[in-house]
Design a protein around this motif. Sequence first.
Motif, PDB file in Angstrom:
ATOM      1  N   HIS A  15      20.492   6.604  -2.691  1.00 14.64           N
ATOM      2  CA  HIS A  15      19.437   6.195  -3.061  1.00 14.64           C
ATOM      3  C   HIS A  15      18.880   6.235  -4.469  1.00 14.64           C
ATOM      4  CE1 HIS A  15      18.431   6.207   1.268  1.00 14.64           C
ATOM      5  NE2 HIS A  15      17.987   5.285   1.125  1.00 14.64           N
ATOM      6  N   THR A  67       7.258  12.354  -1.828  1.00  9.34           N
ATOM      7  CA  THR A  67       6.899  13.026  -0.536  1.00  9.34           C
ATOM      8  C   THR A  67       5.528  13.679  -0.459  1.00  9.34           C
ATOM      9  OG1 THR A  67       8.456  14.849  -0.946  1.00  9.34           O
ATOM     10  CG2 THR A  67       9.266  12.981   0.191  1.00  9.34           C
ATOM     11  N   CYS A 108      12.305  12.216   6.297  1.00  8.12           N
ATOM     12  CA  CYS A 108      12.683  11.058   6.947  1.00  8.12           C
ATOM     13  C   CYS A 108      12.186   9.731   6.676  1.00  8.12           C
ATOM     14  CB  CYS A 108      12.576  11.470   8.625  1.00  8.12           C
ATOM     15  SG  CYS A 108      13.822  12.828   8.974  1.00  8.12           S
ATOM     16  N   ARG A 109      10.834   9.939   6.651  1.00 12.04           N
ATOM     17  CA  ARG A 109       9.967   8.875   6.285  1.00 12.04           C
ATOM     18  C   ARG A 109      10.550   8.260   5.022  1.00 12.04           C
ATOM     19  NH1 ARG A 109       4.877   7.930   8.870  1.00 12.04           N
ATOM     20  NH2 ARG A 109       4.665   9.768  10.286  1.00 12.04           N
ATOM     21  N   LYS A 142      13.910   6.699   5.504  1.00 13.32           N
ATOM     22  CA  LYS A 142      13.997   5.838   6.595  1.00 13.32           C
ATOM     23  C   LYS A 142      15.172   6.174   7.527  1.00 13.32           C
ATOM     24  CE  LYS A 142      11.695   1.960   4.653  1.00 13.32           C
ATOM     25  NZ  LYS A 142      11.379   2.663   3.380  1.00 13.32           N
ATOM     26  N   CYS A 143      15.329   7.624   7.825  1.00 14.87           N
ATOM     27  CA  CYS A 143      16.279   7.988   8.839  1.00 14.87           C
ATOM     28  C   CYS A 143      15.990   9.086   9.697  1.00 14.87           C
ATOM     29  CB  CYS A 143      17.256   8.751   7.711  1.00 14.87           C
ATOM     30  SG  CYS A 143      16.493  10.332   7.070  1.00 14.87           S
ATOM     31  N   GLU A 144      16.875   9.262  10.540  1.00 17.40           N
ATOM     32  CA  GLU A 144      16.758  10.614  11.759  1.00 17.40           C
ATOM     33  C   GLU A 144      16.996  11.884  11.119  1.00 17.40           C
ATOM     34  OE1 GLU A 144      15.597   9.461  14.772  1.00 17.40           O
ATOM     35  OE2 GLU A 144      15.394   7.415  14.001  1.00 17.40           O
TER      36      GLU A 144
END
Length: 68
Positions: free
Chosen positions: A13, A24, A51-52, A55-57
């Motif tokens: 990113h 964050t 994670c937000r 946009k991941c697990e």
Amino acid sequence: MIRCHLARLMGEHKMKIVDVARETGLNRNTVTLLYKETAQRIDLEALDKLCRLFKCEVSDLLEYQEDE
């Protein structure tokens, strides 16, 4: 052993530690410890924020590897 893939996600990113901390609201030291994989523990709220942001697990951020 738990591996943290924050450095890889940040590279994908094109983000720096200060960018992640700003986006964050996490302490810069917390992000640095995760980035360098030297953190001894991680707060669930910190995991949620990361994670937000990416946009991941959780499994994209943390991975269990057996010791060799």
